[in-house]
Scaffold this motif. Structure first.
Motif, PDB file in Angstrom:
ATOM      1  N   UNK A 199      45.093 -79.159  18.721  1.00 15.09           N
ATOM      2  CA  UNK A 199      44.558 -79.044  20.063  1.00 15.09           C
ATOM      3  C   UNK A 199      44.815 -80.311  20.865  1.00 15.09           C
ATOM      4  N   UNK A 200      44.916 -80.105  22.175  1.00 11.17           N
ATOM      5  CA  UNK A 200      45.115 -81.226  23.084  1.00 11.17           C
ATOM      6  C   UNK A 200      43.863 -82.085  23.129  1.00 11.17           C
ATOM      7  N   UNK A 201      44.059 -83.404  23.051  1.00  7.94           N
ATOM      8  CA  UNK A 201      42.950 -84.356  23.080  1.00  7.94           C
ATOM      9  C   UNK A 201      43.282 -85.426  24.113  1.00  7.94           C
ATOM     10  N   UNK A 202      42.399 -85.612  25.105  1.00 10.60           N
ATOM     11  CA  UNK A 202      42.696 -86.571  26.166  1.00 10.60           C
ATOM     12  C   UNK A 202      42.729 -88.005  25.660  1.00 10.60           C
ATOM     13  N   UNK A 203      42.180 -88.273  24.490  1.00 10.97           N
ATOM     14  CA  UNK A 203      42.157 -89.631  23.958  1.00 10.97           C
ATOM     15  C   UNK A 203      43.369 -89.945  23.101  1.00 10.97           C
ATOM     16  N   UNK A 204      43.895 -88.954  22.411  1.00  6.16           N
ATOM     17  CA  UNK A 204      44.940 -89.240  21.418  1.00  6.16           C
ATOM     18  C   UNK A 204      46.274 -88.550  21.691  1.00  6.16           C
ATOM     19  N   UNK A 205      46.285 -87.448  22.422  1.00  4.83           N
ATOM     20  CA  UNK A 205      47.538 -86.704  22.620  1.00  4.83           C
ATOM     21  C   UNK A 205      48.467 -87.461  23.563  1.00  4.83           C
ATOM     22  N   UNK A 206      49.747 -87.399  23.272  1.00  4.40           N
ATOM     23  CA  UNK A 206      50.758 -88.039  24.101  1.00  4.40           C
ATOM     24  C   UNK A 206      52.031 -87.210  24.039  1.00  4.40           C
ATOM     25  N   UNK A 207      52.758 -87.225  25.146  1.00  3.99           N
ATOM     26  CA  UNK A 207      53.993 -86.444  25.246  1.00  3.99           C
ATOM     27  C   UNK A 207      55.108 -87.329  25.791  1.00  3.99           C
ATOM     28  N   UNK A 233      61.755 -81.093  29.096  1.00  6.21           N
ATOM     29  CA  UNK A 233      60.478 -80.539  28.636  1.00  6.21           C
ATOM     30  C   UNK A 233      59.625 -81.672  28.090  1.00  6.21           C
ATOM     31  N   UNK A 234      58.334 -81.425  27.999  1.00  6.70           N
ATOM     32  CA  UNK A 234      57.417 -82.368  27.379  1.00  6.70           C
ATOM     33  C   UNK A 234      57.224 -81.980  25.922  1.00  6.70           C
ATOM     34  N   UNK A 235      57.494 -82.909  25.028  1.00  4.31           N
ATOM     35  CA  UNK A 235      57.283 -82.647  23.614  1.00  4.31           C
ATOM     36  C   UNK A 235      56.324 -83.680  23.046  1.00  4.31           C
ATOM     37  N   UNK A 236      55.606 -83.343  21.979  1.00  6.79           N
ATOM     38  CA  UNK A 236      54.703 -84.336  21.380  1.00  6.79           C
ATOM     39  C   UNK A 236      55.449 -85.617  21.029  1.00  6.79           C
ATOM     40  N   UNK A 237      54.819 -86.729  21.312  1.00  9.38           N
ATOM     41  CA  UNK A 237      55.472 -88.024  21.084  1.00  9.38           C
ATOM     42  C   UNK A 237      55.856 -88.214  19.622  1.00  9.38           C
ATOM     43  N   UNK A 238      55.098 -87.624  18.713  1.00 11.50           N
ATOM     44  CA  UNK A 238      55.347 -87.838  17.284  1.00 11.50           C
ATOM     45  C   UNK A 238      56.622 -87.170  16.794  1.00 11.50           C
ATOM     46  N   UNK A 239      57.183 -86.231  17.547  1.00 15.13           N
ATOM     47  CA  UNK A 239      58.411 -85.556  17.104  1.00 15.13           C
ATOM     48  C   UNK A 239      59.625 -85.963  17.943  1.00 15.13           C
TER      49      UNK A 239
END
Length: 805
Positions: A353-361, A381-387
């Motif tokens: 789930x999206x989390x305003x504290x930890x999620x990044x794209x 596109x916006x992809x999760x920073x971890x990938x």
């Protein structure tokens, strides 16, 4: 005896940089002629004169004959000083030979003028990879077609690849000459994914088929063939393209103990060889097991030691104890990735789930071929920073590695000043050598933006890495760097002006510009072309170390760098929505459904409020406690990208047409802004410290009365605006380089410190600026009041533009 040829670049005031004259008799003057030629009418020397705006490709005329001239050394010229003369229809600079004196005659040999080919084509049509056709972009065909700037060619020797390598003959191809190409001019052709320039034969015309044999593309010379060093290039460009380095990359083996809590196939992070890396725990390993991996490490060739100072094969490591996102190297393939860690060094896996504290794209741009070989297209596109991953090496157009992963990883840990200097060295290595061609950009000042867009958008990607020289048609100014400074500032100022309708001032900071989501309304037919153009200009400015006028909102710099974008970046987009969403996040999930929200957002377009679906069928999808995180994520994606996706895509495509993404990984977004815009405040102590004194001030330096009065006026009486005007008057820009006045660039791209040059007092004399040399000619005024009056008048009444001495 004649002096040895000099390798120092000595251009005249706004003069183009060209090879020096060959020695004649007992003297060896150096010269720098400007180019006065392009397509159109030809002069007696066989050079075509420029007669209109556009981008012109310049190449050397190998068939012409050198010309001999005899000149008289002017009065007050000492040995090794330069003076300016006319040679034929050109202005050249001559260096006074050692042992000579004023009044003496010297003979110079001037090489033939440059032959100018008209490479100005129509503006390339952008390809719409998404297929919505917005802004006039053409939807990409399943098999991309070529425009008049390039074409599909037929291989007429396809069987030659079956021959043994030592007997292989060059492949030949049939090419149809495009419309608008004149005899002697060049046009680009795509050969097996490689762009080559073809010169139209003198007896050919558009529509005719000609046979070409493109040069081979080799990453290294064949066995037994020695690599030759080209000595026939301008001294300036020799320094630009032959950048020496004392570093090399070697592969080192590291041994590490799998930390506690790490399971098989689970990643963990550590520091090895001074750089952050991420290692996957092998399937057959467990905590406490020792594993080994190889990693490229940058080595200083002078002492043959790694950057961390160790030379052993197996090195120790340490875990980083900092939280948050950090750039790391993935050992399995050497690519750069983003990771988040806890204080024990364990990689934090992102939740579903999206989390305003930890999620990044991160903005992920997928490059695709367009309908026109000059202009790639792409999907953003916006992809999760971890990938998200980035290549850790940089290669040139021939596939040769220019910068390795070990070098980039080493530079990432350096101070900003060293990183900025490294970037300029690397860009010089990636640039096209002067003798392989350079570009002349001709524009009209009264039609600056339109002419500039047409010129830059007619170029291919390889042209973006060539040296550019600028000409404002109808003006006397000749570019040796000063006009380039002015062009970058004026053109970015024009396109970033809020009145253009393409950009808006940021709500939180009026100095920062953000993309207007309704830019298509302002420019319904071609608004995307302006964003591709600006991306190219910003990339070229960074590539050349030029400054631009205007600061962008922070998250746009993050897009350029592939930097994580977080929920907090919404504040720079819309502070009110940012605060409202945070308040919603603080509510009890069970109360959300009573707010009667759906998956839509509202936007104002020309005063009219419209409703936009945040996802397919968003009007029918109600927000509740179960899908609230999804709603916040959709809103985040809409504000940060979806409503400006087409504009950001073109901006990034243009930017990456010039600057390869891997070399940007050494900067953060704040450093990138400083690199492109310069320091926001003028440091007077730094300015005074890095000032040279010449002419009548050479002996007394700052102790001379005019110098003391000058600094007193600038420091005590001028405010920041007046100082900026003064700096612009002298250097051609109101910005200061990112590393201060100590690296102020001159006309040749090299350091030219600010210079106060004392000259004799003449009646009604005003200070005179030489922007190519960052020099101010200051008359020997008799009083501080007179100096203040003349200096203030000069900097407040001098129009933007240049005049020759």
């Amino acid at each position: 005896m004649g002096a040895a040829p000099s390798t120092q670049n000595r251009p005249g005031n706004r003069m183009s940089s060209y090879p020096g004259a060959r020695p004649q008799m007992q003297h060896n003057p150096s010269w720098r002629p400007p180019t006065q030629a392009s397509s159109g009418n030809r002069s007696s020397s066989g050079t075509a004169t420029i007669n209109g705006p556009g981008a012109y490709s310049i190449s050397r005329n190998a068939t012409g004959s050198p010309q001999l001239f005899r000149v008289t050394i002017p009065q007050n010229i000492r040995p090794n000083q330069e003076f300016q003369v006319y040679a034929g229809n050109r202005i050249v600079r001559v260096r006074c030979p050692p042992g000579s004196r004023p009044g003496q005659m010297v003979q110079i040999e001037v090489p033939p003028e440059d032959l100018v080919h008209n490479a100005s084509q129509t503006v390339a049509v952008l390809t719409d990879a998404e297929g919505d056709g917005g802004g006039g972009a053409v939807r990409m065909n399943s098999q991309a077609r070529m425009s008049n700037a390039s074409q599909t060619i037929n291989n007429i020797s396809s069987q030659q690849h079956q021959q043994p390598q030592q007997q292989q003959q060059p492949q030949a191809y049939n090419v149809v000459i495009p419309a608008g190409v004149r005899p002697g001019s060049t046009f680009p052709v795509s050969v097996n994914g490689r762009t080559v320039q073809v010169q139209c034969p003198q007896n050919a015309r558009p529509g005719m088929t000609v046979r070409i044999v493109p040069p081979p593309s080799m990453s290294s010379p064949p066995p037994g063939v020695q690599s030759a060093t080209n000595l026939n290039r301008p001294p300036e460009e020799m320094r630009r393209s032959e950048v020496q380095t004392n570093r090399r990359t070697m592969l080192q083996t590291f041994e590490v103990v799998v930390p506690q809590g790490v399971r098989p196939n689970q990643p963990f992070s550590l520091i090895a060889g001074g750089q952050r890396v991420m290692v996957n725990c092998p399937a057959n390993a467990k905590p406490g097991s020792r594993i080994r991996f190889n990693l490229p490490v940058s080595v200083d060739e002078k002492n043959d030691k790694t950057e961390s100072g160790h030379g052993s094969v197996s090195q120790s490591f340490k875990y980083d104890t900092e939280d948050g996102w950090t750039r790391s190297t993935r050992v399995s393939d050497g690519k750069f990735i983003w990771i988040r860690m806890d204080r024990d060094g364990k990689v934090i896996q992102e939740g579903d789930k999206f989390d305003i504290e930890t999620s990044a794209y991160v903005g992920n741009l997928q490059f695709l071929e367009g309908n026109d070989i000059r202009m790639r297209t792409g999907r953003l596109s916006l992809m999760p920073a971890s990938v998200y991953t980035v290549d850790s090496t940089v290669k040139d157009e021939h596939g040769r590695e220019v910068v390795g992963q070990g070098e980039i990883s080493t530079i990432q840990r350096k101070p900003f000043n060293e990183k900025a200097a490294w970037l300029q060295r690397t860009c010089k290595k990636l640039g096209v050598p002067w003798e392989e061609g350079h570009m002349r950009i001709c524009v009209r000042r009264e039609n600056l933006l339109d002419d500039s867009v047409k010129a830059v958008m007619s170029l291919g990607r390889q042209d973006m890495k060539k040296t550019w020289r600028f000409e404002f048609l109808g003006e006397e100014g000749i570019d040796a760097g000063g006009l380039a400074k002015e062009w970058f500032l004026l053109v970015t100022q024009a396109i970033l002006d809020a009145d253009s309708g393409l950009w808006l001032s940021s709500t939180g900071n009026q100095m920062l510009m953000r993309i207007n989501p309704a830019s298509e309304v302002s420019c319904p037919e071609d608004h995307l072309i302006y964003f591709r153009f600006l991306g190219r200009v910003l990339g070229k400015a960074l590539f050349e170390g030029q400054l631009v006028s205007g600061h962008l909102v922070q998250y746009l710099y993050k897009y350029m760098l592939g930097w994580p974008i977080t929920f907090d970046d919404l504040e720079s987009v819309d502070p009110d929505i940012y605060e409202n969403l945070k308040k919603l996040m603080a509510m009890n999930p069970d109360e959300i459904e009573y707010l009667c929200l759906d998956f839509t957002a509202t936007q104002s377009l020309l005063g009219e409020t419209q409703q936009v679906a945040l996802c397919p069928g968003g009007e029918e999808k109600e927000v509740n406690g179960d899908n609230f995180n999804e709603y916040i994520e959709c809103y985040f994606r809409y504000l940060m990208l979806d409503r400006i996706k087409a504009q950001v895509t073109e901006l990034l495509l243009g930017f990456y047409d010039v600057v390869p993404e891997p070399i940007l990984t050494v900067f953060d977004y704040q450093e990138l802004e400083i690199m492109m815009c310069g320091l926001p405040k003028i440091n007077m102590d730094d300015w005074k410290k890095n000032t040279l004194y010449t002419g009548n001030f050479e002996g007394t330096k700052a102790r001379s009365n005019p110098c003391k009065w000058f600094w007193e006026i600038v420091t005590d009486e001028y405010d920041q605006e007046m100082r900026a005007r003064l700096l612009q008057f002298i250097t051609g820009t109101s910005g200061v380089p990112s590393r201060g006045f100590s690296v102020l660039q001159g006309s040749d791209g090299n350091i030219k410190l600010f210079t106060l040059n004392g000259i004799d007092m003449r009646p009604n004399a005003f200070p005179k600026a030489h922007t190519c040399f960052n020099r101010l000619d200051l008359p020997m005024y008799k009083s501080k009041a007179m100096l203040r009056e003349k200096l203030t008048y000069a900097i407040t009444n001098c129009q933007t533009g240049f005049h020759l001495e």
